[in-house]
Design an enzyme around this catalytic site. Structure first.
Site, PDB file in Angstrom:
ATOM      1  N   THR A 190       0.846  -1.190   0.000  1.00 18.25           N
ATOM      2  CA  THR A 190       0.000   0.000   0.000  1.00 18.25           C
ATOM      3  C   THR A 190       0.884   1.243   0.000  1.00 18.25           C
ATOM      4  O   THR A 190       1.955   1.244   0.610  1.00 18.25           O
ATOM      5  CB  THR A 190      -0.953   0.010   1.219  1.00 18.25           C
ATOM      6  OG1 THR A 190      -1.775   1.178   1.166  1.00 18.25           O
ATOM      7  CG2 THR A 190      -0.188   0.015   2.529  1.00 18.25           C
TER       8      THR A 190
ATOM      9  N   HIS B 182       2.922 -11.484  14.266  1.00 18.81           N
ATOM     10  CA  HIS B 182       4.049 -11.997  15.039  1.00 18.81           C
ATOM     11  C   HIS B 182       3.861 -13.465  15.437  1.00 18.81           C
ATOM     12  O   HIS B 182       4.807 -14.127  15.866  1.00 18.81           O
ATOM     13  CB  HIS B 182       4.254 -11.139  16.290  1.00 18.81           C
ATOM     14  CG  HIS B 182       5.652 -11.165  16.819  1.00 18.81           C
ATOM     15  ND1 HIS B 182       6.696 -11.783  16.165  1.00 18.81           N
ATOM     16  CD2 HIS B 182       6.199 -10.648  17.960  1.00 18.81           C
ATOM     17  CE1 HIS B 182       7.806 -11.648  16.864  1.00 18.81           C
ATOM     18  NE2 HIS B 182       7.526 -10.969  17.965  1.00 18.81           N
TER      19      HIS B 182
END
Length: 419
Positions: free
Chosen positions: A328, A380
């Protein structure tokens, strides 16, 4: 013969859609393959087209939520629809200037009525540039469809024009009017909201940052831009270099290209990158396939094609499905820094930002360089800090030394000498 036109299915998992708006009116004569309405699903905007020519009977009102395969309208094919001749009066009228149209009006009309009808004729007589007309012809768009894609005018805009015409500033009438517009969220926007909350609640999202010196890449692009345009017919943008760099690094660090499926980790051996693009209906994320195996010209060509489809609302559900990673670019809106949200079920997203000249230390000296902050948001649970930080470092290396896009992690001199 009466033909029932049913709501098409956008995908296997979608059972309901919203009939956003009709492009024609009840009772209109429509032609085969003409776009009748826009249908919004959770993932894309589709067109409802006429299977045959005839007289239209609308069954479902605009703004209604309907089941897939429900009857949206009926077409009476027994009503003859006249063919549009190439030099028809309607087309000839569209080429007239407003002055010519006024001169062509019948003299018997009252002046008051003429004045009332003039605003309604304005869209037909609207002037357009040759580039705009060629784009509309290439995409099969009419001026009315383009105007419908724009935001609606409110009394604020009218008051602003009146105040400016009167020689005022921002104007007291705007300040005096305090309105609140209420508009129902579309299916697309509602689903986007759910996905954003889902990302926040169901992932362990972190963001790591780095900065990139854009000097070498901008110099390379400037030097060869004319030759590139001459050969391919379009310019090469900065995003294409980031797409190529990201694809190379994703093959090197496959965990960033992976995704979770329950208790299993899915790791594709290919790179399909979703690219966030702004369209009339909001943010769309079409996918460029096999970026790892394409050159910059092919990547830029795919980008241009998808961007045109997003702007015209013609991008399909298939073209927005199956990405393994997302890029993006908030820099086009002036963003200096951001923490982009992951696009599920993907596990990472790369954010580009604006380029700003800043003082940086180069070999012990302060120099002014065009710098860009880049950000990688990642899940994560799947991606460790080593891979996330290393991903940005590797992308940075390839952008700051574009020859690394040809030689990978090896120095160009070492590749030349094969050492």
């Amino acid at each position: 013969m009466i033909i029932e036109v049913k709501v098409p299915t956008p995908g296997e998992s979608i059972t309901e859609v919203e009939l956003a708006n009709w492009l024609v009116a009840n009772g209109d004569l429509v032609r085969r393959n003409q776009d009748l309405a826009e249908i919004e699903s959770d993932k894309a905007t589709l067109s409802l087209t006429a299977p045959e020519s005839g007289k239209l009977e609308i069954v479902v009102e605009a703004g209604s939520t309907v089941k897939v395969n429900a009857i949206a309208c009926r077409i009476d094919t027994s009503v003859e629809v006249p063919d549009v001749e190439e030099d028809s009066p309607e087309e000839a009228a569209s080429e007239e200037t407003p002055a010519e149209k006024v001169a062509a009006k019948p003299a018997g009309k009252a002046p008051g009525k003429e004045a009332q009808e003039a605003p309604a004729a304005a869209p037909t007589g609207m002037k357009s540039t040759p580039l705009a007309r060629s784009k509309m012809e290439a995409e099969g768009l009419s001026a009315e469809e383009v105007l419908k894609g724009l935001r609606k005018l409110s009394s604020r805009e009218v008051d602003a024009v009146l105040d400016l015409r009167a020689g005022g500033g921002v104007g007291s009438s705007i300040a005096a009017e305090r309105d609140i517009e209420r508009e129902r969220m579309s299916n697309l926007r509602r689903q986007l909201s759910k996905r954003l909350v889902q990302v926040k609640n169901e992932t362990a999202m972190l963001t790591t940052f780095n900065e990139v010196d854009m000097s070498a890449l901008m110099a390379l692009r400037s030097k060869y831009q004319d030759a590139f345009v001459k050969k391919y017919g379009y310019k090469v943008g900065l995003i294409s270099f980031f797409l190529k760099a990201a694809a190379q690094v994703l093959l090197k660090r496959p965990m960033v290209n992976s995704m979770l499926d329950g208790e299993e980790i899915l790791t594709p051996n290919y790179v399909d990158i979703s690219v966030a693009m702004q369209g009339p209906k909001g943010l769309m994320v079409p996918v460029i396939r096999d970026v790892h195996s394409k050159g910059l010209a092919a990547i830029e060509g795919d980008m241009k094609s998808l961007a045109d489809k997003v702007r015209s609302g013609k991008v399909s559900l298939e073209e927005m499905s199956g990405g393994t990673f997302t890029l993006t670019n908030g820099g086009v809106f002036g963003s200096m820094l951001s923490t982009p949200l992951i696009n599920p079920p993907q596990s990472a997203i790369l954010g580009m930002h604006n380029i700003v000249e800043r003082p940086v230390a180069i070999n012990g000296k302060v120099e002014i360089r065009p710098m860009m902050y880049v950000a990688l948001s990642y899940d994560h649970r799947l991606i460790d800090g080593k891979d996330s930080v290393g991903f940005l470092v590797d992308v940075k290396k390839r952008i700051e030394d574009p020859l690394a896009l040809l030689t990978g992690d090896r120095e160009p001199g070492a590749v030349l000498l094969d050492v």
